[in-house]
Design an enzyme around this catalytic site. Structure first.
Site, PDB file in Angstrom:
ATOM      1  N   MET A   1       0.835  -1.194   0.000  1.00  0.00           N
ATOM      2  CA  MET A   1       0.000   0.000   0.000  1.00  0.00           C
ATOM      3  C   MET A   1       0.870   1.245   0.000  1.00  0.00           C
ATOM      4  O   MET A   1       1.893   1.301   0.658  1.00  0.00           O
ATOM      5  CB  MET A   1      -0.889   0.008   1.239  1.00  0.00           C
ATOM      6  N   CYS A   2       0.458   2.213  -0.775  1.00  0.00           N
ATOM      7  CA  CYS A   2       1.212   3.447  -0.855  1.00  0.00           C
ATOM      8  C   CYS A   2       0.239   4.573  -1.131  1.00  0.00           C
ATOM      9  O   CYS A   2      -0.894   4.350  -1.534  1.00  0.00           O
ATOM     10  CB  CYS A   2       2.193   3.409  -2.022  1.00  0.00           C
TER      11      CYS A   2
END
Ligand SMILES: Cc1cc2nc3c(=O)[nH]c(=O)nc-3n(C[C@H](O)[C@H](O)[C@H](O)COP(=O)(O)O)c2cc1C
Ligand code: SF4
Lengths: 225, 421
Positions: A1-2
């Site tokens: 996740m970013c």
């Protein structure tokens, strides 16, 4: 996740406030990527990358003081590669092309080998760098940014929302399934994208902006005049 | 070698001959496993999201490359080794699922040409049945330097299988054992091979691709030389590859396993990105196909598995007299292809036995089998996050044994360790 977020400021009067805007936007995607962060500022072509919480980094960099035309930022929660400044997005390659990526590619090892065989050199073992190098390589072969992005969609498997900036252009593209979140807002004064709406809600004039979700595999491209 | 093997040689005064492939335990694709997607990678939805299987071979030099719907082809098996019914059934099945079949030693039959939409014509050291008319009727040409079951050895067809039609096609007398050449008179090294390839291209107006098939021994060098000589496609057949008939000593004691061959072949072609790689020898399941593709193959070929799908070694057949027992063989353990006494009508030239195989029903089973293999392949590819089976890569695999890790050059499961690295 970013978390990713980027802006192109069209209104000259707003350009001195670029730093303020991107600092606020970055703060809103910090939870998506608390490990490290990176940012590229145009036209200065200034790259800032660091390990730590994005909000702390922004303060260290005095990000709010910066002015300019475009900025592209990334906050990272590492998947496969190490947490170091070198692994931070944006990946800046070729003619000051910068790319930020949310998601992960599924066939980048082979593409990296193919590019390496063509003489392309890499700075990291990050999958997103392969996408940036691919675009730069295609553009060096004569393709324009839009064509290069289309070829990327054909060649790369995996899930991705990509934001790309060059000194003159800003582009956004999502994979065919469009799994990774992305939202775009446009006003006459600016165009911006982020992983989550909350990062756009901080922008001046958002109430009257055209806000929409980018369609799968459609290339959105805005050029600075 | 067992005491029985010694006794057999003592009785015969010669070597045993049989069909099939190596039966001893060697490292195989079963010793590898896929790292499918989880949190750091995302899988594709099995039934909704597209996973491409189309495979293009020979686009390098041919005006009409071979375009296949699936990455699985039917390997060269001669009319002679197989009955006309078996050849027809394979052709029908391949056409139905959009893939190719390959002739074999002894030439092309009209039934085979008719039933197979994409037919690869072999050019073998024996030159039996090789002629310019059939050459021009082919969709691709495969120059055979060797076979995995017997690299360095020539073809073999026992007298029982040299019936009138097979004998006429090969211009041989009926009923005598055929032992064909192991070297083609026109070439020995890559220099002569280059000339041969050009000659075949000229004879076919640069229309069709030229494949070169080798038995897996010194794979890196042989594949490189084939590419340098101008091949569009290199076919590498591993040591467990099947045969219609050959000396047991060849089958068990020559060549290297398919698992070891793929990686070397892919390395050899690293500098020839337009040259495609087909791998064969022991391919049985969609997992085998997916693993071969991940290690660098563009397609695979199957021999024995296609015959088993047709009914080879099947126990459900009840033909009454002249079943397995009467023909001196056992269902499930039959390797009697060389004798011509095939209980299920596949590896025979006896009209009575051959009539046991219905080409239409046989084709249905082979087509089903090819579809199932393709589904298994795409299932694994999707689980690795790939929208195209050709996007599988070595990094998707780990090995369960040290031997397999060393041969395939992928890490031992749960470690970062690749032996020798
Ligand atoms: C019955 C039979 C006949 C064969 N005839 C030929 C042939 O004429 N020419 C050839 O190149 N290979 C021949 N082969 C080898 C196959 O082309 C292929 O290399 C091999 O079967 C692949 O291994 P697999 O059987 O484990 O799939 C034959 C194999 C079998 C089983
Ligand atoms: S059943 Fe026929 S094809 Fe199968 S191994 Fe026996 S002889 Fe060969």
């Amino acid at each position: 996740m970013c978390g990713i977020t980027a802006i192109q400021v069209r209104d000259a009067a707003l350009r001195p406030k670029l730093g303020e805007l991107i600092t606020a936007m970055l703060g809103q995607v910090a939870d998506r990527g608390p490990d490290s962060a990176g940012i590229m500022i145009y036209p200065e072509k200034r790259v800032l990358k660091g390990v730590g919480h994005p909000t702390t980094l922004a303060t260290e960099w005095r990000l709010h003081e910066i002015s300019g035309t475009q900025a592209i930022a990334h906050t990272r929660m590492a998947t496969e590669s190490a947490i170091t400044a070198a692994h931070c997005h944006p990946f800046v390659v070729g003619d000051a092309l910068s790319l930020v990526h949310n998601g992960s590619f599924a066939n980048h090892h082979t593409i990296r080998r193919e590019l390496t065989a063509q003489g392309v050199e890499f700075d990291s073992d990050n999958d997103s760098e392969v996408a940036a190098r691919f675009l730069a390589y295609r553009m060096a072969q004569g393709d324009d940014l839009e064509k290069a992005i289309r070829l990327l969609c054909e060649r790369f498997d995996g899930f991705y929302t990509l934001a790309i900036q060059t000194p003159q252009a800003f582009a956004v593209v999502r994979d065919i399934i469009a799994c990774k979140p992305a939202i775009i807002a446009e006003t006459p004064g600016w165009v911006a994208m982020a992983s989550e709406y909350r990062a756009l809600a901080v922008l001046p004039g958002i109430e009257s902006a055209r806000v929409y979700e980018p369609e799968p595999e459609e290339v959105y491209l805005w050029t600075l005049t | 070698m067992s005491y029985d093997d010694i006794r057999e040689r003592a009785r015969l005064g010669r070597y045993p001959i049989r069909g099939g492939g190596a039966r001893r335990k060697i490292p195989t694709f079963d010793d590898l496993t896929f790292l499918t997607a989880s949190a750091s990678r995302y899988p594709l939805e099995g039934y909704r999201e597209h996973c491409a299987t189309r495979t293009v071979l020979g686009a390098k030099n041919a005006r009409d490359p071979v375009v296949l719907e699936i990455p699985i082809t039917i390997a060269g098996m001669s009319f002679g080794a197989l009955s006309a019914q078996a050849k027809e059934a394979l052709g029908r099945a391949a056409s139905e699922v959009g893939t190719s079949t390959t002739t074999g030693d002894g030439g092309m039959t009209p039934e085979e040409r008719m039933s197979s939409k994409t037919l690869v014509y072999q050019c073998l050291p024996s030159r039996y049945g090789f002629n310019p008319d059939d050459l021009r009727a082919a969709d691709a040409i495969e120059i055979v330097l060797g076979q995995g079951a017997k690299p360095g050895g020539g073809g073999m067809l026992m007298g029982q299988k040299l019936g009138p039609r097979v004998a006429a096609m090969r211009t041989l007398p009926e009923g005598i054992d055929q032992r064909s050449a192991c070297r083609h008179p026109d070439w020995t090294g890559p220099d002569d091979l280059l000339i041969k390839i050009e000659e075949l291209r000229e004879a076919t107006g640069w229309r069709v691709p030229v494949f070169v098939k080798i038995g897996a021994t010194r794979v890196y060098h042989d594949v490189r030389l084939a590419a340098v000589a101008g091949a569009d496609v290199v076919v590498v057949d591993g040591m467990q590859g099947g045969t219609g008939a050959t000396q047991d000593v060849f089958i068990e004691h020559t060549g290297i396993p398919t698992l070891a061959a793929v990686r070397q072949a892919a390395d050899a072609l690293a500098d020839f990105p337009e040259v495609k790689l087909i791998v064969s020898g022991g391919i049985r399941s969609g997992a085998d196909v997916a693993k071969a593709l991940a290690l660098g193959a563009d397609a695979v070929s199957i021999g024995v598995a296609a015959l088993v799908a047709l009914g080879c070694n099947d126990t459900v057949h009840d033909f009454g007299p002249a079943s397995y027992d009467d023909l001196g063989t056992t269902p499930g353990d039959c390797t009697a292809c060389h004798t011509g006494g095939c209980p299920v009508g596949i590896a025979t030239q006896s009209p009575g036995l051959a009539a046991r195989l219905d080409p239409v029903r046989g084709a249905q089973r082979v087509a089903n089998y090819l579809r199932a293999l393709t589904m298994e392949t795409t299932m694994l590819a999707r689980a690795c996050g790939k929208a195209d089976v050709h996007h599988l890569e070595p990094e998707d695999l780990v090995a369960l044994t040290v031997e397999a890790a060393a041969m395939a050059r992928v890490p031992l499961a749960g470690t970062e360790w690749i032996p020798g690295r």
